[in-house]
Design a protein around this motif. Structure first.
Motif, short mmCIF file in Angstrom:
data_model
loop_
_atom_site.label_atom_id
_atom_site.label_comp_id
_atom_site.label_asym_id
_atom_site.label_seq_id
_atom_site.Cartn_x
_atom_site.Cartn_y
_atom_site.Cartn_z
N GLU A 11 -85.03 -2.28 44.78
CA GLU A 11 -86.00 -1.70 45.71
C GLU A 11 -86.87 -2.77 46.34
OE1 GLU A 11 -88.26 1.61 44.51
OE2 GLU A 11 -86.53 2.87 44.12
N ASN A 59 -87.66 1.09 49.33
CA ASN A 59 -86.30 1.41 49.74
C ASN A 59 -85.33 0.44 49.08
OD1 ASN A 59 -86.72 3.61 51.30
ND2 ASN A 59 -86.06 2.69 53.23
N ARG A 62 -77.32 10.29 48.12
CA ARG A 62 -78.15 9.90 49.27
C ARG A 62 -77.50 10.27 50.59
NH1 ARG A 62 -80.03 9.19 53.33
NH2 ARG A 62 -81.62 7.67 54.04
N CYS A 87 -77.91 3.70 54.82
CA CYS A 87 -77.80 5.07 55.35
C CYS A 87 -78.64 5.24 56.60
CB CYS A 87 -78.21 6.08 54.27
SG CYS A 87 -77.02 6.25 52.93
N GLU A 88 -79.83 4.66 56.62
CA GLU A 88 -80.67 4.73 57.81
C GLU A 88 -80.03 3.97 58.97
OE1 GLU A 88 -84.37 3.20 56.43
OE2 GLU A 88 -84.80 4.95 55.16
N ASP A 119 -80.40 3.02 50.71
CA ASP A 119 -81.27 3.73 51.65
C ASP A 119 -81.24 3.03 53.01
OD1 ASP A 119 -82.13 5.55 49.69
OD2 ASP A 119 -83.69 4.16 49.01
#
Length: 656
Positions: free
Chosen positions: A620, A624, A496, A631-632, A628
């Motif tokens: 999830e 997401n 990712r 990282c965002e 995830d």
């Protein structure tokens, strides 16, 4: 407590039920504890005031603790923290009410037995034999931390290395002929100091027993006691360093070899033992932060040629900074090769971080899972060298494991595991009066205070460890399933982050200094068009500040957390350092060992450290998962710092 505290009701129910049971137990078993007579009103008022005072302080403590990072949440990617397993947490809280002290089996037999059982559980997971009918039989005990367990290893190593010299001195003084083994006519008194310092652990323990049997066969019990009393008086533990080496003037003080990635505590251990930190040699590591096996071979070759004994060689199964795993199988091969040349050493593995990953490699019958079967479960894990390392653990003389890390137990729980439990005979303070040690070894092992460094020992942490491992046996079908989630998360993060690297290419260069051996991933981040390492480090620290609690901010809590660590130039060869600097677009001249200009030079590269330990990271929510989301969030933090630095640069240019 689980993701989003889904188990909070269960936790509350269990805890309240156990508290009620404990109170009922006290009332039933101690009926003499009748309510006290009604006291004067003034005393009741004082008590009420004391209770209010206590409540205020507890309330203040709760507020202060809430400022700390929430290591139990899935958004925490920081150093060595995660959610705690309910069985261990409940067991420790409950047992604390009984406040057991595991100093000896006579005081708290139940919790001492559970401590020794916890040691056997971990020993089996590591591949050791725990059947007393088979020699050697492993044993273990719970320590306060991995540091204490590592010190145990050196305490044992010194006893093994120096004991034959004490036997030799006693045999000479009493003019007693004792053979070194049933298979040789050579006498212990005729052995050189070099030979005495290079027996293996099993050879020394067998020699100790063989001397006892020889004496018992040729004389009476009093002669045996007199001999071993003389041995004790010639031991280094009795004489001290100066007198011991003065008596054995041709015996050189031994070295301890550790990788340069080891904890700084190893220097303290050598100082405490009296050898001095100068006897500690650090082994070079490669760009993967693993021991350079050629470096170890060179030192061993030099030691063998110059007749310098090696007290211990330490390998790491998962460094706490990078998660890297040393080539343990190669170390064992070197030990066997040099042993044949007459140079032997005690081999200790510091598996404080990676020890519990062994549960992934163990089938329910405790057999070792094959490499092919392991590869079917994961995308990249384990690399062949990693598999070989885990398959080799049971060749080590001792291992340190931290249940409070990948064992998901509260902080303050370490473990020391020894391959041969007979070593407790050499560390026993009552060795002279307890010569019938073989028959009573199980009973002796319960008297922990007699052969361990620690005296008072909290039984609650031992119970937490033992009970957790009863409920979740340490194999790939039970405990290992939790850690498999950690490995899957690591592999997902590794893929990712490539998306983040691509997305931010016009703003920063993001480099992974090494592929993960276990479940820790580090990121080096440098703004584009920057060639100065000190500026890069400042940038990394500013990004890190966005990913940790900052009490000075109006909202001190970050949505996600990570840690920061450093790659030292001293741990990287020039070629490896230049390769990494090239990827980061940093000038070679700014990364140095000896700093001359701190404004433009640094001896370390600051990197963001991510420990992917929480088992809920891939859960999830709205398409997401937490990786995830992290990282965002990281991308936003980096852009925020880039923009701030850009605006500061413009202001500075305008001012000029």
């Amino acid at each position: 407590m689980g993701n989003y505290d889904k188990n909070d009701d269960l936790f509350e129910t269990l805890l309240v039920g156990l508290m009620e049971d404990h109170i009922a137990w006290r009332q039933i078993n101690y009926p003499q504890n009748t309510p006290a007579p009604q006291k004067e009103k003034s005393l009741n008022i004082e008590f009420a005031q004391a209770v209010d005072h206590m409540k205020r302080h507890i309330s203040q403590l709760i507020s202060e603790l809430k400022v700390s990072s929430s290591t139990n949440l899935p958004g925490y990617f920081g150093h060595m923290g995660s959610d705690l397993l309910l069985p261990g947490l409940i067991a420790q809280l409950l047992t604390t009410l009984y406040n057991p002290n595991n100093v000896t089996g006579n005081v708290k037999p139940i919790t001492v037995d559970m401590e020794l059982q916890a040691g056997r559980q971990i020993a089996r997971m590591l591949g050791y034999n725990t059947d007393p009918a088979i020699h050697p039989c492993a044993w273990g005990h719970i320590t306060s931390t991995g540091n204490s367990a590592n010190y145990d290893s050196l305490w044992n190593a010194r006893a093994i290395s120096c004991y034959p010299l004490a036997l030799k001195a006693a045999a000479k003084k009493l003019h007693i002929d004792l053979k070194i083994s049933p298979y040789s006519n050579k006498k212990i008194a005729e052995s050189s100091s070099w030979q005495c310092q290079n027996f293996s652990v099993d050879e020394v323990l067998d020699l100790h027993e063989f001397c006892y049997q020889q004496l018992l066969a040729s004389s009476n019990l009093q002669t045996v006691k007199n001999f071993f009393k003389q041995v004790e008086q010639h031991r280094i533990e009795h004489m001290g360093m100066a007198s011991f080496y003065a008596e054995h003037w041709d015996a050189k003080q031994p070295l301890v070899l550790v990788p340069s990635t080891c904890a700084s505590s190893w220097k303290k251990y050598l100082k405490l033992l009296g050898f001095g930190s100068s006897q500690l040699l650090t082994l070079d590591v490669n760009n993967k932060m693993r021991i350079d096996i050629n470096s170890l071979e060179r030192i061993l070759t030099n030691a063998e040629q110059k007749k310098i004994p090696i007290l211990s060689v330490v390998g790491i199964l998962g460094t706490t900074e990078f998660g890297s795993i040393d080539p343990l199988a190669d170390i064992v091969l070197l030990r066997d090769r040099f042993r044949a040349k007459g140079l032997n050493f005690y081999f200790h593995i510091d598996a404080s971080w990676g020890g519990y990953l062994s549960s992934l490699f163990r089938n329910p019958d405790n057999s070792l899972c094959s490499y092919d079967e392991m590869k079917k479960q994961f995308k990249n894990f384990p690399a062949k060298h990693t598999y070989d390392a885990f398959a080799t653990i049971n060749k080590a003389d001792s291992v340190t494991v931290d249940p409070h890390k990948m064992g998901y137990l509260p902080i303050g729980t370490g473990a020391f595991i020894s391959r041969n439990r007979a070593i407790t005979n050499l560390c026993n303070d009552n060795a002279i009066t307890n010569l019938n040690h073989v028959k009573n070894i199980e009973q002796d092992n319960r008297q922990l205070k007699e052969y361990l460094l620690e005296g008072t020992k909290p039984g609650a942490v031992a119970v937490a460890c033992c009970l957790t491992q009863r409920i979740l046996p340490l194999n790939n079908q039970h405990f290992g399933k939790i850690l498999s989630e950690s490995i899957h998360a690591t592999e997902y993060f590794h893929e990712r982050i490539k998306k983040t690297i691509k997305k931010l290419k016009g703003f920063v260069n993001i480099v992974l200094p090494m592929k993960p051996d276990s479940n820790i991933i580090c990121l080096a981040i440098n703004p584009v068009n920057n060639h100065c390492l000190t500026r890069m480090n400042r940038f990394s620290q500013r990004v890190y500040k966005q990913l940790t609690n900052d009490p000075e901010q109006a909202n001190p809590h970050s949505a996600f957390f990570c840690s920061v660590t450093s790659l030292l130039h001293s741990n990287l060869g020039n070629e490896d350092a230049q390769s990494l600097l090239k990827k980061l677009n940093i000038r070679d001249s700014s990364f140095v060992i000896n700093i001359e200009d701190p404004k433009v030079q640094s001896s370390s590269i600051d990197v963001l450290q991510h420990t992917l330990l929480n088992p809920w990271l891939l859960t999830e929510i709205d398409g997401n998962n937490f990786i995830d989301g992290y990282c965002e969030y990281l991308e936003d933090c980096i852009i925020t710092v880039v923009n701030k630095e850009s605006s500061h640069t413009l202001i500075a240019v305008g001012a000029r």
